[in-house]
Design an enzyme around this catalytic site. Structure first.
Site, PDB file in Angstrom:
ATOM      1  N   ASP A   1      -9.733  -0.524  -1.161  1.00 26.47           N
ATOM      2  CA  ASP A   1      -8.568  -0.057  -0.424  1.00 26.47           C
ATOM      3  C   ASP A   1      -7.560   0.543  -1.398  1.00 26.47           C
ATOM      4  O   ASP A   1      -7.645   0.305  -2.613  1.00 26.47           O
ATOM      5  CB  ASP A   1      -7.924  -1.234   0.338  1.00 26.47           C
ATOM      6  N   GLY A   2      -6.631   1.295  -0.871  1.00 25.43           N
ATOM      7  CA  GLY A   2      -5.549   1.837  -1.670  1.00 25.43           C
ATOM      8  C   GLY A   2      -4.370   0.881  -1.708  1.00 25.43           C
ATOM      9  O   GLY A   2      -4.441  -0.264  -1.227  1.00 25.43           O
TER      10      GLY A   2
ATOM     11  N   ASP B   1       0.306   0.858  -2.051  1.00 21.18           N
ATOM     12  CA  ASP B   1       1.561   1.592  -2.178  1.00 21.18           C
ATOM     13  C   ASP B   1       2.263   1.257  -3.489  1.00 21.18           C
ATOM     14  O   ASP B   1       3.000   2.085  -4.032  1.00 21.18           O
ATOM     15  CB  ASP B   1       2.469   1.280  -0.994  1.00 21.18           C
TER      16      ASP B   1
ATOM     17  N   GLY C   1       0.510   2.822   5.616  1.00 23.30           N
ATOM     18  CA  GLY C   1      -0.256   3.428   6.694  1.00 23.30           C
ATOM     19  C   GLY C   1      -0.277   2.598   7.966  1.00 23.30           C
ATOM     20  O   GLY C   1      -1.064   2.880   8.878  1.00 23.30           O
TER      21      GLY C   1
ATOM     22  N   GLU D   1      -5.834  -4.849   7.085  1.00 24.56           N
ATOM     23  CA  GLU D   1      -6.181  -4.738   5.664  1.00 24.56           C
ATOM     24  C   GLU D   1      -6.177  -6.104   4.989  1.00 24.56           C
ATOM     25  O   GLU D   1      -7.065  -6.422   4.193  1.00 24.56           O
ATOM     26  CB  GLU D   1      -5.206  -3.797   4.967  1.00 24.56           C
TER      27      GLU D   1
END
Length: 262
Positions: free
Chosen positions: A89-90, A92, A105, A111
């Site tokens: 996953d990304g 922030d 998002g 998540e």
């Protein structure tokens, strides 16, 4: 290549390309949400189509599920998968302890559920997401719509006694209407500027009635893969205490570098 991807997109892509090296045949993989995670999903799709990779994906949002199906990655629910080998996953923000702020998002709840149901979480990011102290990025908190203004007031009152610099919350909007998560909830963004004790803040926020979950991921991330605009990556493994540097060979394909939305 330089005419196809901007430096920031190239950084996201090489991080994603390096991260999918962790994926092995037969794995059950959590698929993150966001522009960097979208690169990862497309890379996995290419491996499924071209290399015969056999995996099962669990998506953290409806838009990730749609993209995965488009590129040929099979999707099941977490209840069907039960437990995952890894999640990619990304983020922030991330700090030197690999604590994260996620939720830009609006998918933080799914998540976090998916990441904690995995043997390993790998985060893909560019250097702009690295911070000394979490909090410059507004902290997303998912709340139920009923009484959200009361929940907001309780959050702001609670913040007075916590180690943060800012103490205001704002309702995230989607045009003229509140942003609605996949679970039908609202997002409050907390403008904290600096979070002195992320672990304490996370625990306290989740005790407030109306709060579903917050975007602090504490002791969940195992590896961060940091991409750079020159095609190089840095891989930090907090469990092994290792830092590796590599150069990723970027080969343009027909399908990989199109339709990635920020």
């Amino acid at each position: 290549m330089s005419g196809t991807l901007s430096p920031i997109d190239k950084a996201k892509f090489v991080a994603a390309k390096r991260a999918v090296d962790y994926v092995e045949d037969g794995m059950k993989v959590g698929l993150g949400t966001g522009s960097t995670a979208a690169w990862m999903v497309k890379c996995l799709g290419e491996m499924v189509r071209n290399d015969g990779l056999k995996i099962t994906g669990v998506a953290t949002s409806t838009r990730t599920a749609e993209l995965a199906r488009q590129v040929g990655v099979p999707i099941v629910t977490l209840d069907e998968a039960k437990w995952l080998d890894l999640t990619i996953d990304g983020t922030d923000e991330y700090d030197h302890n690999l604590n994260l702020i996620k939720g830009g998002g609006a998918a933080l709840l799914m998540e976090k559920i998916v990441a904690t149901a995995s043997d390993q979480m790998i985060v893909i990011a560019d250097l702009s997401k690295q911070v000394e102290t979490l909090g410059a990025f507004p902290l997303p908190v998912e709340v139920i719509p009923f009484g959200w203004q009361t929940t907001k007031a309780l959050i702001e009152e609670t913040l007075v006694n916590l180690d943060v610099l800012g103490r205001t919350a704002s309702l995230r909007m989607n045009g003229a209407s509140p942003c609605i998560t996949d679970e039908g909830n609202y997002i409050l963004d907390l403008h904290l500027r600096r979070i002195g004790n992320p672990r304490q803040l996370s625990l306290v926020m989740n005790q407030i009635p109306g709060v579903v979950e917050n975007g602090l991921f504490i002791d969940i991330c195992d590896v961060v893969v940091i991409g750079n605009g020159d095609g190089s990556v840095e891989v930090r493994d907090i469990n092994n205490g290792t830092v590796e540097h590599e150069q990723i060979d970027v080969q343009e394909t027909d399908n990989l570098f199109v339709d990635i939305a920020d």
